[in-house]
Design an enzyme around this catalytic site. Structure first.
Site, PDB file in Angstrom:
ATOM      1  N   ASP A  65       1.029  -1.129  -0.011  1.00 42.01           N
ATOM      2  CA  ASP A  65      -0.210   0.029  -0.077  1.00 42.01           C
ATOM      3  C   ASP A  65       0.883   1.302  -0.016  1.00 42.01           C
ATOM      4  O   ASP A  65       0.772   2.194   0.799  1.00 42.01           O
ATOM      5  CB  ASP A  65      -1.054   0.029   1.215  1.00 42.01           C
ATOM      6  CG  ASP A  65      -1.622  -1.396   1.408  1.00 42.01           C
ATOM      7  OD1 ASP A  65      -2.058  -2.002   0.180  1.00 42.01           O
ATOM      8  OD2 ASP A  65      -1.789  -1.723   2.589  1.00 42.01           O
ATOM      9  N   GLU A 113     -11.488   0.863  -3.960  1.00 46.92           N
ATOM     10  CA  GLU A 113     -10.702   1.381  -2.955  1.00 46.92           C
ATOM     11  C   GLU A 113      -9.275   2.314  -3.026  1.00 46.92           C
ATOM     12  O   GLU A 113      -9.115   2.577  -4.308  1.00 46.92           O
ATOM     13  CB  GLU A 113     -10.271   0.265  -2.157  1.00 46.92           C
ATOM     14  CG  GLU A 113      -9.349  -0.865  -2.859  1.00 46.92           C
ATOM     15  CD  GLU A 113      -9.117  -2.189  -2.108  1.00 46.92           C
ATOM     16  OE1 GLU A 113      -9.471  -2.260  -0.685  1.00 46.92           O
ATOM     17  OE2 GLU A 113      -8.678  -3.182  -2.838  1.00 46.92           O
TER      18      GLU A 113
END
Length: 529
Positions: A13, A185
């Site tokens: 991430d 997302e």
């Protein structure tokens, strides 16, 4: 050339920011403490782990957080002399509900100290902060919809953040429902040539993962979807070295070049990623229509890319061995859910040794006496030497390959009624306990015991040496594919760790002393594995 991944082993991430000539990447840490790793580079090729953001229990308390919960998807930005770090503390993730609390911390220096957190919302995960040209600040995050008749990834919501009031203000607006790839997302907003660009991750964080783009003249939308989405993916291309490509973040260099850092996975065997999800980088360019593309035209992640037009900047090599001569843990060490404290971990009580006092078992999501580092190479070795005098079978100490409470391999010293002080291997696979009792040996006369793991791809072998003697193998060659993101009953997010630990299930706090820890990576398979 730059070889991907640039951040190896459990570093998912990525969120990148440039401040003058320095580049920083923040990555997720989940249930491991300290929270949020910050990596530093000046040429986008050479990177070092510089610091962590969440270093105090007042900033993050993860006691009881389930496996693969905790700190998800940080977003690192910089504006007007201040660093902003947004993150989610996930308290539950399986089932229809997700408890996802989003916070903001700030610091004038990347190395801190960072402020105590400001609570923002809990409507979904992957929050990101955008600093607009007019001085306004906007939070975007995915919206979690627990209603079974709806898409659980309910879109990307936008709300203004007030610096003065230290809270979100105004109406929350759903600005983007995603593309047909779904599972929308990881939103990041950028502004370029009059357009607001919304970069998202879609397809889930596994092998269908992708990065997609949309744009609008207004921050409130409507957003036009890139006609060639996804702009990055390795979906359905098993021949690629880098899999799971998605969850990206972009940055412009001082030379006017563009880069995207993004999540990838490298399967060790089949579809199993023991190293977890890692960070890669791609060269990007804007086409004539104003859409972002990987330089060269394809949307597949490249294993190797040309260097950027930046002066080369290297860092000193990290030492392979930690002799525990400092009064503080080295930067690569991590603990579970809580910071290390003197009641159970000390480097000063016996100088030159790491002393751990036994607490709870590997099943615990509360107070384990475990300190560990990431496995960052597919072929590697780890060794230590410990002194431990257990009184009974409830006291154990040694070295562990640890994924989570459900999956680990433990080479440990304990005590048995027949063998006395003994050495053996235990493990759990998807929560099922297994003892290698045929391999358990007595080491009653050992004052010290050296332990070693040798890992090659999907296999691990254990070794020991008594009182400074020769290395001797113990136990069978073990298949460790269960120590992977894909190795459990549910998808997981952290990758394998190699750790030192002590348990005292009687509650008396028996201690073990570790003289050193060595971790080395190898490019060539050792003979016999």
């Amino acid at each position: 050339m730059i070889e991907n991944p640039i951040l190896t082993g459990f570093n998912p991430d990525p969120s990148i920011v440039r401040v003058d000539e320095d580049y920083y990447i923040a990555t997720s840490t989940f249930e491991w403490f300290p929270g949020v790793q910050i990596h530093h580079s000046r040429d986008l090729k050479h990177w070092r782990l510089l610091t962590h953001v969440l270093t105090e229990e007042s900033q993050i308390n993860m006691v009881g957080d389930p496996d693969s919960c905790g700190i998800w998807a940080p977003c690192l930005t910089y504006d007007n002399g201040l660093f902003y770090l947004i993150y989610t503390d996930v308290k539950s993730r399986l089932g229809v509900f997700k408890d996802t609390h989003n916070y903001l911390v700030t610091s004038p220096s990347i190395e801190g100290p960072w402020s105590d957190p400001v609570y923002l919302n809990s409507s979904g995960f992957d929050p990101s902060l955008f600093h607009d040209e007019d001085g306004r600040k906007w939070l975007v995050n995915m919206l979690w919809d627990h209603r079974t008749k709806h898409n659980s990834f309910g879109g990307i919501v936008l709300q203004e953040y007030s610096v003065q009031q230290r809270k979100l203000i105004g109406e929350r607006k759903n600005i983007f429902l995603g593309t047909p790839i779904k599972s929308t997302e990881a939103p990041h907003l950028y502004k370029r040539n009059g357009y607001y660009y919304l970069l998202t991750a879609e397809g889930g964080t596994g092998y269908e993962h992708a990065a997609t783009m949309a744009r609008s003249k207004s921050i409130l939308g409507p957003y036009e979807i890139d006609p060639q989405n996804p702009i990055l993916t390795s979906s359905k291309r098993k021949e690629l070295y880098l899999q799971k490509a998605g969850h990206g973040c972009i940055v412009e260099t001082q030379a006017g070049e563009w880069a995207m850092v993004h999540l990838v996975g490298r399967p060790v065997a089949d579809d199993f990623c023991i190293l977890g999800r890692e960070t890669a980088i791609q060269k990007m360019e804007w086409n004539e229509e104003g859409w972002l593309r990987i330089k060269g035209g394809d949307n597949a992640p490249n294993h190797r890319i040309q260097e950027f037009s930046l002066p080369e900047h290297t860092f000193p090599a990290e030492p392979d061995i930690d002799h525990f001569i400092s009064s503080k843990l080295g930067i690569h060490w991590n603990t579970l859910r809580l910071p290390a404290e003197e009641t159970w971990l000390t480097l000063t009580e016996r100088p030159g040794y790491l002393r751990l006092r036994g607490r709870e078992s590997f099943n615990s999501k509360h107070r384990q006496s475990l300190v560990a580092r990431r496995q960052q190479g597919m072929n590697c070795e780890a060794e230590t030497m410990l002194e431990f005098q257990p009184d009974h079978f409830q006291q154990m100490a040694g070295m562990v390959l640890y994924y989570d409470t459900q999956d680990y391999v433990y080479l440990r010293v304990s005590r048995d009624e027949l063998l006395g002080k003994c050495l053996g291997i235990v493990r759990t696979v998807n929560g099922k306990w297994e003892e290698f009792s045929d391999s358990e040996i007595s080491i009653e006369q050992a004052e010290s015991c050296k332990l070693k793991f040798v890992i090659v791809g999907r296999n691990a072998c254990c070794y020991y040496a008594i009182n400074g003697g020769e290395w001797t193998p113990i136990g069978p060659k073990l298949d460790i594919l269960h120590l992977s993101d894909e190795g459990g009953d549910f998808i997981r997010f952290t990758g394998n760790f190699i750790g030192l630990c002590v348990q005292d299930l009687s509650g008396t706090g028996k201690h073990a002393d570790f003289d050193y820890f060595r971790y080395t990576e190898q490019s060539i398979n050792p003979v016999g594995l």
